[in-house]
Scaffold this motif. Structure first.
Motif, PDB file in Angstrom:
ATOM      1  N   ALA A  56       0.837  -1.200   0.000  1.00  0.00           N
ATOM      2  CA  ALA A  56       0.000   0.000   0.000  1.00  0.00           C
ATOM      3  C   ALA A  56       0.873   1.252   0.000  1.00  0.00           C
ATOM      4  CB  ALA A  56      -0.905  -0.005   1.216  1.00  0.00           C
ATOM      5  N   SER A  57       1.948   1.228   0.815  1.00  0.00           N
ATOM      6  CA  SER A  57       2.788   2.417   0.877  1.00  0.00           C
ATOM      7  C   SER A  57       3.790   2.452  -0.262  1.00  0.00           C
ATOM      8  CB  SER A  57       3.516   2.477   2.214  1.00  0.00           C
ATOM      9  OG  SER A  57       4.378   1.373   2.313  1.00  0.00           O
ATOM     10  N   ALA A  58       3.853   1.338  -1.032  1.00  0.00           N
ATOM     11  CA  ALA A  58       4.774   1.312  -2.168  1.00  0.00           C
ATOM     12  C   ALA A  58       4.451   2.433  -3.143  1.00  0.00           C
ATOM     13  CB  ALA A  58       4.689  -0.035  -2.880  1.00  0.00           C
ATOM     14  N   ALA A  59       3.224   2.928  -3.053  1.00  0.00           N
ATOM     15  CA  ALA A  59       2.836   4.009  -3.949  1.00  0.00           C
ATOM     16  C   ALA A  59       3.508   5.330  -3.569  1.00  0.00           C
ATOM     17  CB  ALA A  59       1.321   4.178  -3.904  1.00  0.00           C
ATOM     18  N   LEU A  60       4.171   5.375  -2.414  1.00  0.00           N
ATOM     19  CA  LEU A  60       4.612   6.668  -1.895  1.00  0.00           C
ATOM     20  C   LEU A  60       5.762   7.319  -2.656  1.00  0.00           C
ATOM     21  CD1 LEU A  60       4.325   6.060   1.939  1.00  0.00           C
ATOM     22  CD2 LEU A  60       2.801   7.341   0.440  1.00  0.00           C
ATOM     23  N   ALA A 226       2.756  -5.079  -7.106  1.00  0.00           N
ATOM     24  CA  ALA A 226       2.825  -5.209  -5.640  1.00  0.00           C
ATOM     25  C   ALA A 226       1.430  -5.381  -5.039  1.00  0.00           C
ATOM     26  CB  ALA A 226       3.515  -3.987  -5.036  1.00  0.00           C
ATOM     27  N   LEU A 227       0.492  -4.613  -5.548  1.00  0.00           N
ATOM     28  CA  LEU A 227      -0.875  -4.708  -5.009  1.00  0.00           C
ATOM     29  C   LEU A 227      -1.521  -6.036  -5.388  1.00  0.00           C
ATOM     30  CD1 LEU A 227      -1.987  -1.024  -5.642  1.00  0.00           C
ATOM     31  CD2 LEU A 227      -1.866  -2.139  -3.399  1.00  0.00           C
ATOM     32  N   ALA A 254      -4.959   1.040  -5.918  1.00  0.00           N
ATOM     33  CA  ALA A 254      -4.403   1.275  -7.259  1.00  0.00           C
ATOM     34  C   ALA A 254      -4.924   2.593  -7.840  1.00  0.00           C
ATOM     35  CB  ALA A 254      -4.753   0.108  -8.186  1.00  0.00           C
ATOM     36  N   PHE A 255      -6.168   2.929  -7.504  1.00  0.00           N
ATOM     37  CA  PHE A 255      -6.748   4.178  -8.019  1.00  0.00           C
ATOM     38  C   PHE A 255      -6.037   5.419  -7.466  1.00  0.00           C
ATOM     39  CE2 PHE A 255     -10.614   3.643 -10.619  1.00  0.00           C
ATOM     40  CZ  PHE A 255     -10.589   2.259 -10.719  1.00  0.00           C
ATOM     41  N   ALA A 256      -5.272   5.241  -6.390  1.00  0.00           N
ATOM     42  CA  ALA A 256      -4.549   6.379  -5.806  1.00  0.00           C
ATOM     43  C   ALA A 256      -3.179   6.565  -6.452  1.00  0.00           C
ATOM     44  CB  ALA A 256      -4.376   6.150  -4.300  1.00  0.00           C
ATOM     45  N   THR A 257      -2.784   5.685  -7.380  1.00  0.00           N
ATOM     46  CA  THR A 257      -1.410   5.734  -7.887  1.00  0.00           C
ATOM     47  C   THR A 257      -1.284   6.552  -9.171  1.00  0.00           C
ATOM     48  OG1 THR A 257      -1.640   3.728  -9.245  1.00  0.00           O
ATOM     49  CG2 THR A 257      -0.929   3.425  -6.962  1.00  0.00           C
ATOM     50  N   GLU A 258      -0.090   7.100  -9.342  1.00  0.00           N
ATOM     51  CA  GLU A 258       0.230   7.760 -10.621  1.00  0.00           C
ATOM     52  C   GLU A 258       0.318   6.718 -11.723  1.00  0.00           C
ATOM     53  OE1 GLU A 258       3.614  10.441 -10.570  1.00  0.00           O
ATOM     54  OE2 GLU A 258       3.138  10.952  -8.495  1.00  0.00           O
ATOM     55  N   ASP A 259       0.741   5.510 -11.362  1.00  0.00           N
ATOM     56  CA  ASP A 259       0.832   4.440 -12.363  1.00  0.00           C
ATOM     57  C   ASP A 259      -0.520   4.190 -13.022  1.00  0.00           C
ATOM     58  OD1 ASP A 259       3.489   4.120 -11.769  1.00  0.00           O
ATOM     59  OD2 ASP A 259       3.323   2.070 -11.006  1.00  0.00           O
ATOM     60  N   GLU A 272       2.808   3.743 -25.493  1.00  0.00           N
ATOM     61  CA  GLU A 272       3.343   2.895 -24.427  1.00  0.00           C
ATOM     62  C   GLU A 272       3.304   3.651 -23.096  1.00  0.00           C
ATOM     63  OE1 GLU A 272       5.062  -0.332 -24.285  1.00  0.00           O
ATOM     64  OE2 GLU A 272       3.829  -0.517 -26.109  1.00  0.00           O
ATOM     65  N   ALA A 273       2.930   2.993 -22.044  1.00  0.00           N
ATOM     66  CA  ALA A 273       2.953   3.625 -20.719  1.00  0.00           C
ATOM     67  C   ALA A 273       4.383   3.692 -20.191  1.00  0.00           C
ATOM     68  CB  ALA A 273       2.103   2.811 -19.748  1.00  0.00           C
ATOM     69  N   VAL A 274       4.661   4.807 -19.510  1.00  0.00           N
ATOM     70  CA  VAL A 274       5.940   4.914 -18.784  1.00  0.00           C
ATOM     71  C   VAL A 274       5.573   5.074 -17.309  1.00  0.00           C
ATOM     72  CG1 VAL A 274       8.099   6.183 -18.523  1.00  0.00           C
ATOM     73  CG2 VAL A 274       6.986   6.048 -20.773  1.00  0.00           C
ATOM     74  N   PHE A 275       5.713   4.000 -16.567  1.00  0.00           N
ATOM     75  CA  PHE A 275       5.205   4.011 -15.193  1.00  0.00           C
ATOM     76  C   PHE A 275       6.195   4.658 -14.238  1.00  0.00           C
ATOM     77  CE2 PHE A 275       2.951   0.306 -17.040  1.00  0.00           C
ATOM     78  CZ  PHE A 275       1.655   0.772 -16.850  1.00  0.00           C
ATOM     79  N   PRO A 276       5.749   5.658 -13.475  1.00  0.00           N
ATOM     80  CA  PRO A 276       6.665   6.265 -12.496  1.00  0.00           C
ATOM     81  C   PRO A 276       6.899   5.382 -11.279  1.00  0.00           C
ATOM     82  CG  PRO A 276       4.521   7.382 -12.458  1.00  0.00           C
ATOM     83  CD  PRO A 276       4.454   6.360 -13.562  1.00  0.00           C
ATOM     84  N   GLY A 277       6.088   4.349 -11.085  1.00  0.00           N
ATOM     85  CA  GLY A 277       6.298   3.453  -9.934  1.00  0.00           C
ATOM     86  C   GLY A 277       5.795   4.046  -8.631  1.00  0.00           C
ATOM     87  N   ARG A 278       4.834   4.964  -8.760  1.00  0.00           N
ATOM     88  CA  ARG A 278       4.255   5.569  -7.553  1.00  0.00           C
ATOM     89  C   ARG A 278       2.746   5.442  -7.619  1.00  0.00           C
ATOM     90  NH1 ARG A 278       8.222   9.406  -8.945  1.00  0.00           N
ATOM     91  NH2 ARG A 278       6.754  10.502 -10.260  1.00  0.00           N
TER      92      ARG A 278
END
Ligand code: CAA
Length: 278
Positions: A56-60, A226-227, A254-259, A272-278
């Motif tokens: 959950a905090s991995a989004a931070l 992770a989720l 997941a809805f709270a993430t920039e990803d 193509e998506a470029v995921f920030p990993g947050r």
């Protein structure tokens, strides 16, 4: 990532893959109390991935220097030949229980690592070795891998999670049979039972295949992976309704993430998506 120094483990990080090698070949990599202690330390570091250590905090803060973990054994003969029989021979009841509970903590911490963990089994994965592999997300095996829960040969029972995780992985009937007979099975049989995901001819091909899988996953959103891992692990063995509540919590997170914003926008913009990993 700084893992520190170890007596019984070798750790190497390359291109986002951390390879953790249990390195006691003289005892076929048996899980001595020292190995257990050192595995606990490694898991603690790995659980800091992505943030403060939970999916959950991995989004931070988007810190993902490692995108997958390969767990393997040194010496060319064994992944891990089990709990350390020499040490167990003189343990008291309390010491035996402490030993089991310490390794339970390691397996739970390994399951909590927010990136995929792949056990690469070349040679024996017996008793505690099979149980350690069962705490990985999936198991890849070489053709000469051998699996088993031989504890009944020693007047023991599986003590590092086998009576729980083996039935979850391969079903109750086959798990009972392997545990009651102590029988060893080869890689082909392990594949047929669903214990292993893939069988590769050699150790090198095994490790390359695992690294390739890590790279494949690394192209995706790390927060989503992770989720998803959290949902699967936390809902295992629970009633469907409880599992779905856990899933809803991960979906919401997941809805709270920039990803999620990036992934859905990229789809709609046909790029193509470029995921920030947050
Ligand atoms: N613990 C401690 N030492 C071990 C070990 C173990 N689990 N497995 C192997 N070793 C040691 C052997 O004692 C031997 O040491 P020495 O050279 O000092 O005698 C060395 O590793 C090499 O082993 P072998 O000579 O036995 O090798 P082998 O090729 O003839 O046989 C084997 C290989 C079939 C794997 C055999 O070693 C074996 O049966 N090992 C034990 C497997 C086992 O029973 N595992 C379950 C342990 S109980 C458990 O894990 C409980 C739990 O769930 C918590």
């Amino acid at each position: 990532m700084d893992f520190g120094t170890f007596e019984t483990l070798a750790i190497e990080t390359s291109e986002g893959v951390a390879t953790v090698t249990i390195n006691r070949p003289e005892a076929l990599n048996a899980l001595s109390t020292k190995v257990v202690e050192e595995l606990a330390r490694v898991c603690e570091v790995l659980n800091q991935l992505g943030g403060t250590g939970t999916a959950a905090s991995a989004a931070l803060d988007g810190a993902w220097p490692v995108r997958g973990v390969i767990l393997t054994g040194a010496g060319g003969k064994a992944f891990v030949a089990g709990a350390d029989i020499r040490e167990m021979a003189s343990m008291s009841l309390d010491e035996g229980e402490f030993y089991a509970r310490s390794m339970h903590a390691v397996t739970l911490a390994l399951e909590a690592v927010p990136v995929p963990v792949i056990a690469c089994v070349d040679g024996y994965a017996l008793g505690g070795g099979c149980e350690l592999a069962l705490a990985a997300d999936f198991i890849y095996a070489s053709e000469r891998a051998q699996f088993g829960q031989p504890e009944v040969n020693l007047g023991l029972v599986p003590g590092f999670g086998g009576s729980v995780r083996l039935q979850q992985r391969i079903g109750l009937g086959p798990a009972r049979e392997l545990i009651y007979t102590g029988r060893r099975i080869d890689a082909a049989e392990a594949l047929r039972l669903g214990l292993v995901n893939r069988v590769l001819p050699t150790r090198d091909e095994l490790l390359s295949a695992a690294a390739e899988t890590v790279r494949e996953v690394a192209a995706k959103s790390p927060t989503a992976v992770a989720l998803a891992k959290r949902s699967i692990n936390q809902s295992t063995g629970r009633p469907t309704a409880e599992g779905l509540t856990i899933e809803a919590g991960s979906f919401r997170a997941a809805f709270a993430t920039e990803d999620k914003r990036e992934g859905t926008a990229a789809f709609l913009e046909k790029r193509e998506a470029v995921f920030p990993g947050r």
